[in-house]
Design a protein around this motif. Sequence first.
Motif, PDB file in Angstrom:
ATOM      1  N   ASN A 109       0.837  -1.209   0.000  1.00 35.87           N
ATOM      2  CA  ASN A 109       0.000   0.000   0.000  1.00 35.87           C
ATOM      3  C   ASN A 109       0.864   1.249   0.000  1.00 35.87           C
ATOM      4  O   ASN A 109       0.549   2.237  -0.686  1.00 35.87           O
ATOM      5  CB  ASN A 109      -0.933   0.005   1.211  1.00 35.87           C
ATOM      6  N   TRP A 110       1.947   1.218   0.759  1.00 33.59           N
ATOM      7  CA  TRP A 110       2.852   2.372   0.790  1.00 33.59           C
ATOM      8  C   TRP A 110       3.485   2.605  -0.580  1.00 33.59           C
ATOM      9  O   TRP A 110       3.690   3.751  -0.982  1.00 33.59           O
ATOM     10  CB  TRP A 110       3.944   2.151   1.838  1.00 33.59           C
ATOM     11  N   GLY A 114       3.078   5.947  -2.978  1.00 35.95           N
ATOM     12  CA  GLY A 114       4.277   6.730  -3.274  1.00 35.95           C
ATOM     13  C   GLY A 114       5.101   7.038  -2.042  1.00 35.95           C
ATOM     14  O   GLY A 114       5.946   7.951  -2.078  1.00 35.95           O
ATOM     15  N   ARG A 115       4.906   6.277  -0.973  1.00 39.66           N
ATOM     16  CA  ARG A 115       5.647   6.533   0.267  1.00 39.66           C
ATOM     17  C   ARG A 115       7.126   6.142   0.125  1.00 39.66           C
ATOM     18  O   ARG A 115       7.979   6.684   0.812  1.00 39.66           O
ATOM     19  CB  ARG A 115       5.015   5.751   1.432  1.00 39.66           C
ATOM     20  N   VAL A 117       9.805   6.696  -2.259  1.00 38.52           N
ATOM     21  CA  VAL A 117       9.981   7.634  -3.363  1.00 38.52           C
ATOM     22  C   VAL A 117      10.699   6.979  -4.542  1.00 38.52           C
ATOM     23  O   VAL A 117      11.803   6.446  -4.409  1.00 38.52           O
ATOM     24  CB  VAL A 117      10.772   8.872  -2.895  1.00 38.52           C
ATOM     25  N   GLY A 118      10.044   7.006  -5.699  1.00 38.74           N
ATOM     26  CA  GLY A 118      10.629   6.475  -6.922  1.00 38.74           C
ATOM     27  C   GLY A 118      10.421   4.998  -7.139  1.00 38.74           C
ATOM     28  O   GLY A 118      10.806   4.472  -8.183  1.00 38.74           O
ATOM     29  N   VAL A 119       9.811   4.298  -6.168  1.00 42.20           N
ATOM     30  CA  VAL A 119       9.585   2.859  -6.307  1.00 42.20           C
ATOM     31  C   VAL A 119       8.206   2.613  -6.896  1.00 42.20           C
ATOM     32  O   VAL A 119       7.208   3.160  -6.426  1.00 42.20           O
ATOM     33  CB  VAL A 119       9.689   2.133  -4.943  1.00 42.20           C
ATOM     34  N   GLU A 120       8.152   1.785  -7.920  1.00 45.23           N
ATOM     35  CA  GLU A 120       6.867   1.435  -8.525  1.00 45.23           C
ATOM     36  C   GLU A 120       6.961   0.035  -9.104  1.00 45.23           C
ATOM     37  O   GLU A 120       8.051  -0.471  -9.389  1.00 45.23           O
ATOM     38  CB  GLU A 120       6.499   2.429  -9.631  1.00 45.23           C
ATOM     39  N   ARG A 121       5.823  -0.618  -9.231  1.00 50.14           N
ATOM     40  CA  ARG A 121       5.801  -1.964  -9.811  1.00 50.14           C
ATOM     41  C   ARG A 121       5.815  -1.835 -11.337  1.00 50.14           C
ATOM     42  O   ARG A 121       4.975  -1.163 -11.915  1.00 50.14           O
ATOM     43  CB  ARG A 121       4.555  -2.724  -9.358  1.00 50.14           C
ATOM     44  N   ALA A 132      18.316   0.077  -0.530  1.00 53.28           N
ATOM     45  CA  ALA A 132      18.611   0.658   0.780  1.00 53.28           C
ATOM     46  C   ALA A 132      18.700   2.176   0.725  1.00 53.28           C
ATOM     47  O   ALA A 132      18.470   2.857   1.726  1.00 53.28           O
ATOM     48  CB  ALA A 132      19.913   0.081   1.325  1.00 53.28           C
ATOM     49  N   ASN A 133      19.014   2.732  -0.452  1.00 59.00           N
ATOM     50  CA  ASN A 133      19.123   4.184  -0.541  1.00 59.00           C
ATOM     51  C   ASN A 133      17.814   4.855  -0.960  1.00 59.00           C
ATOM     52  O   ASN A 133      17.790   6.051  -1.231  1.00 59.00           O
ATOM     53  CB  ASN A 133      20.270   4.596  -1.476  1.00 59.00           C
ATOM     54  N   THR A 134      16.725   4.080  -0.980  1.00 56.18           N
ATOM     55  CA  THR A 134      15.413   4.644  -1.290  1.00 56.18           C
ATOM     56  C   THR A 134      14.913   5.510  -0.135  1.00 56.18           C
ATOM     57  O   THR A 134      15.074   5.154   1.029  1.00 56.18           O
ATOM     58  CB  THR A 134      14.388   3.515  -1.553  1.00 56.18           C
ATOM     59  N   LEU A 135      14.307   6.624  -0.478  1.00 53.84           N
ATOM     60  CA  LEU A 135      13.718   7.488   0.553  1.00 53.84           C
ATOM     61  C   LEU A 135      12.307   7.022   0.891  1.00 53.84           C
ATOM     62  O   LEU A 135      11.521   6.714   0.001  1.00 53.84           O
ATOM     63  CB  LEU A 135      13.678   8.941   0.071  1.00 53.84           C
ATOM     64  N   TRP A 136      12.008   6.958   2.198  1.00 50.46           N
ATOM     65  CA  TRP A 136      10.666   6.603   2.672  1.00 50.46           C
ATOM     66  C   TRP A 136      10.055   7.816   3.349  1.00 50.46           C
ATOM     67  O   TRP A 136      10.697   8.464   4.178  1.00 50.46           O
ATOM     68  CB  TRP A 136      10.733   5.438   3.655  1.00 50.46           C
ATOM     69  N   LYS A 137       8.814   8.120   2.965  1.00 47.15           N
ATOM     70  CA  LYS A 137       8.128   9.296   3.502  1.00 47.15           C
ATOM     71  C   LYS A 137       7.200   8.874   4.635  1.00 47.15           C
ATOM     72  O   LYS A 137       6.293   8.069   4.442  1.00 47.15           O
ATOM     73  CB  LYS A 137       7.318   9.984   2.396  1.00 47.15           C
ATOM     74  N   SER A 138       7.439   9.417   5.835  1.00 48.57           N
ATOM     75  CA  SER A 138       6.595   9.095   6.985  1.00 48.57           C
ATOM     76  C   SER A 138       5.286   9.872   6.904  1.00 48.57           C
ATOM     77  O   SER A 138       5.123  10.761   6.067  1.00 48.57           O
ATOM     78  CB  SER A 138       7.314   9.437   8.291  1.00 48.57           C
ATOM     79  N   ARG A 139       4.350   9.529   7.793  1.00 48.66           N
ATOM     80  CA  ARG A 139       3.052  10.223   7.807  1.00 48.66           C
ATOM     81  C   ARG A 139       3.205  11.709   8.126  1.00 48.66           C
ATOM     82  O   ARG A 139       2.392  12.529   7.724  1.00 48.66           O
ATOM     83  CB  ARG A 139       2.128   9.574   8.846  1.00 48.66           C
TER      84      ARG A 139
END
Length: 224
Positions: A109-110, A114-115, A117-121, A132-139
Motif C-alpha cells: 500500500n505504501w 508513493g511513500r 519515493v521512486g519505487v513502482e511496480r 537501501a538508498n530509497t527514501l521513505w516518507k513518513s506520515r
Amino acid sequence: MMIMLTMFEKKEFVKRTPELTKRLFENEDDSLLFFKVMVNYLEKTNINNFQFSKLNDSILGNTEEMEKCLSKILEEMAEIAAEDTNFAPAYTTGQIAKYFGVSITTINNWIKEGRFVGVERTEKNSQARISANTLWKSRTGKMYTVDNIVKEWEEEQEENLYDSNERLFLVEQIALYEGKYGGDFESTLGSMDDLSSEEQTDAAAWSYFIRKFDALNVNRNSKD
C-alpha cells in the motif's frame, strides 16, 4: 563517507539528460573538449558498455551523434552511481515489512501511495525490490532512507539479544542463591540481622542481581 544517490534522483537525472546534454553543447569549443575528455576517461577506466574504442574523430563533426552518445554516457553513469552494491542492497517487500514492523500488505500500500519515493511496480503481480538508498516518507512528511530504518532494526535486535543474555545470566545467579539458602532473598538473608561475613557477601551480591534484573525489566517495558 559516500554521498548517496537515491533511485528517485537517478530517474530524475536520466529524464533530464537530453536537456542537460543540449546545454553542454551550447558552446562548441567547450563541448568538444568535454566530450573527448569524457569518452577517453571512461574508455581508460574500463567502462566499455558503449565500445568507445570504435569511435573515431569523424563523430566530432556530427553534433547530433555526439549528443546521443553523451546522453547514453550520462545515463550509464547515473545507473552505476545508484546501482545496488554492498553499500546499497535491495530488499524484498517481505524483508522491508520485517524491518518496518508492518505487514507486506502495508508495504504494498505504501508503494502504491508513493511513500517509497521512486519505487513502482513495473509488472503486474511482480515483487518490488526496494534499494537501501530509497527514501521513505513518513506520515508526518519526514524523509528517511530505508538504510536508516534497517540499521535501527539491526541495533534493536542486537540490544534485545544483549538484554536476553543478561537476563538469563541474572536469572541463573539469583537461582543459585535461592538454592543455596532455600528460598527467596526477602525470606532468607533479606530478613536476617546477624549475618556471617560469607552471608553478608552473598546478600550484597544477591540484592545486586535482583536490582539489575528489576531494572532490566523496567527498561524493556518502557520501550514496549
